[in-house]
Design an enzyme around this catalytic site. Sequence first.
Site, PDB file in Angstrom:
ATOM      1  N   ASN A 373       0.842  -1.196   0.000  1.00 29.61           N
ATOM      2  CA  ASN A 373       0.000   0.000   0.000  1.00 29.61           C
ATOM      3  C   ASN A 373       0.875   1.242   0.000  1.00 29.61           C
ATOM      4  OD1 ASN A 373      -2.018  -1.857   0.267  1.00 29.61           O
ATOM      5  ND2 ASN A 373      -2.930  -0.963   2.095  1.00 29.61           N
ATOM      6  N   GLU A 374       0.705   2.067  -1.024  1.00 27.03           N
ATOM      7  CA  GLU A 374       1.389   3.362  -1.083  1.00 27.03           C
ATOM      8  C   GLU A 374       0.482   4.381  -0.400  1.00 27.03           C
ATOM      9  OE1 GLU A 374       4.349   3.959  -2.068  1.00 27.03           O
ATOM     10  OE2 GLU A 374       4.947   2.278  -3.334  1.00 27.03           O
ATOM     11  N   LEU A 375       0.853   4.775   0.809  1.00 28.42           N
ATOM     12  CA  LEU A 375      -0.021   5.537   1.687  1.00 28.42           C
ATOM     13  C   LEU A 375      -0.027   7.024   1.341  1.00 28.42           C
ATOM     14  CD1 LEU A 375       1.249   3.836   4.954  1.00 28.42           C
ATOM     15  CD2 LEU A 375      -0.716   3.148   3.573  1.00 28.42           C
TER      16      LEU A 375
END
Length: 578
Positions: A373-375
């Site tokens: 997950n690229e937050l």
Amino acid sequence: MKRIIYTFIILLAGLSVSAQTPDQIFKAAGSPPNPKVQVSWNRYYTSEGLWAIAKKLSEAHPNLVKVETIGKTYEGRDMIALTITDFSKGNVDRKPGMYVDGNIHSNEIQGGEFAMYTAWYLAESWYYNDFIKDLLADKVFYIVPTINPDARNDYMKGVNTANTPRSGMMPIDDDRDGLVDEDGYDDLNGDGEVTMMRRKNPNGRYIVDPTDPRQMIEVEAGEPGEYEMLGYEGKDNDGDGEVNEDRVGGYYDPNRDWGWNWQPEYIQRGAHKYPFSVPENRNVMEFVMKHPNIGGAQSFHNSGGMILRGPGAEEDRGTYNATDDKVYDAIGELGESIMPGYTYMVVWKDLYTAFGGELDWFHGCRGIFTFTNELYHPYFMFGKDYKGGRRGDEVQKDMYKFEKNLLMTDAFLDWKEFDHPELGKIEIGGFRKNFGRDNPGFLLENDAHRNMAFLIFHAYHTPKLVIEKVEEKDLGGGLKQVTATIANKRLIPTHSSHDTKNKIIRPDYISLEGANVVAGMIVTDVDMNKTSEQKVAPAKIAVENIPGMEAVTVRWIVSGSGKYTVKVDSEKGGVVTK
């Protein structure tokens, strides 16, 4: 009077670290009302700060949280992992497992808080939430809050920008001049930040935005400029005529160091010496290898609001097939629905080619269904999608509005004059390093909770095996037929298709114990009564996979009478008996 004030302050301090009494609380839906461990989720913590939270959780919830050291970092720090489960229910090592980590890239810090928030939420909600109670009875979570604790601290405490350091603390000669770290960023004006340098120049390509004097606008070709941009604060420390060419820690990418389709530096920039040459990654690899019960994994990075899955390179398309894709799609699309602003994507197809990545190692070498997950996403500022056209310009303008109107100008340092030893009179200013990639405080818990919910959905769908029915049939002559149906009630199979093809994890075993087994077989077609006999060790039938949301049927022929037990033993699906 002073004594009274000091006493009052001490009383307030005492209240701030103690849980409220139950009569002072009105529960907010979806949150633990009165946690034993009080944590503020609107701020960031150093590596030691994360370890302190982990220790407090284990002390407050010994029945749910254990903390262990999984190895040493390059600088000799302990790397910790939290095991979260109901330790009073079942064999912990045989429960279906979910692995979580964050902060493999040192400047991508909120992964540490998101991972720790997950541990905190699970432990504190267990007392109030029946879903969490059932989940921790069935599953086990392994959480490594930060893979990169050395460089996490360096990012927070050192002279860095929002983009550095990306790697760990191993010394690397970026410009191959034989010197290491000799010309990194400099906090020229001593304000504790590294921001941008600009210099007045009539031939420059930038002017000051007339609507906001903090912002620089690039002029159209042929139009007169006012300033030239000189990059981040720095000076020529080594006398080679270059500024900021060697960054602290050098450049290697810990997410190009994993032992699946690893490529050397000349093919994949950021690769280190050889797979798992980074000690922190090696610690994780060895931990995962010791836990074959792990069926799902997620890693928290930043930024861009993406739910990523492999393959990282087009050459690896064969490691994923339609069966595995359906599982990934079901989980990834659910993530999109509960995390506004996030987009489910395939790395090589939707972004770029990445060799030697963590998620590819988890899937390719361990058969684990894995997401990165690229937050954080600019969407969180004003709810805009920012699609098409000059997206970057629009985001940039909105960052200034957001910083002014919602952060109360806390994230920008106004331009100030400075006499640079090589560049002469310049001005220094710009956004602090904690804005742009990292969630602002008031958005941190919201994003953490949504990502945690996605992670829990993923964990929930690791295999759950149930012996649905056991049927007997008298064959005469002292022989009896025993047929057992074993169902997997979740989306994730006990073996991915890639796992099955390459025999990564041993088969699932379905055994009949306590009976004299004459023959054993897999029922390949229940309706047509077709079977495939296992002639060796018939009491313990090897099944290559129990698919998600499906069932398998096995059969034994036994002689004699007496009690017997059907036992299912699956590395990723656990152990069940009937």
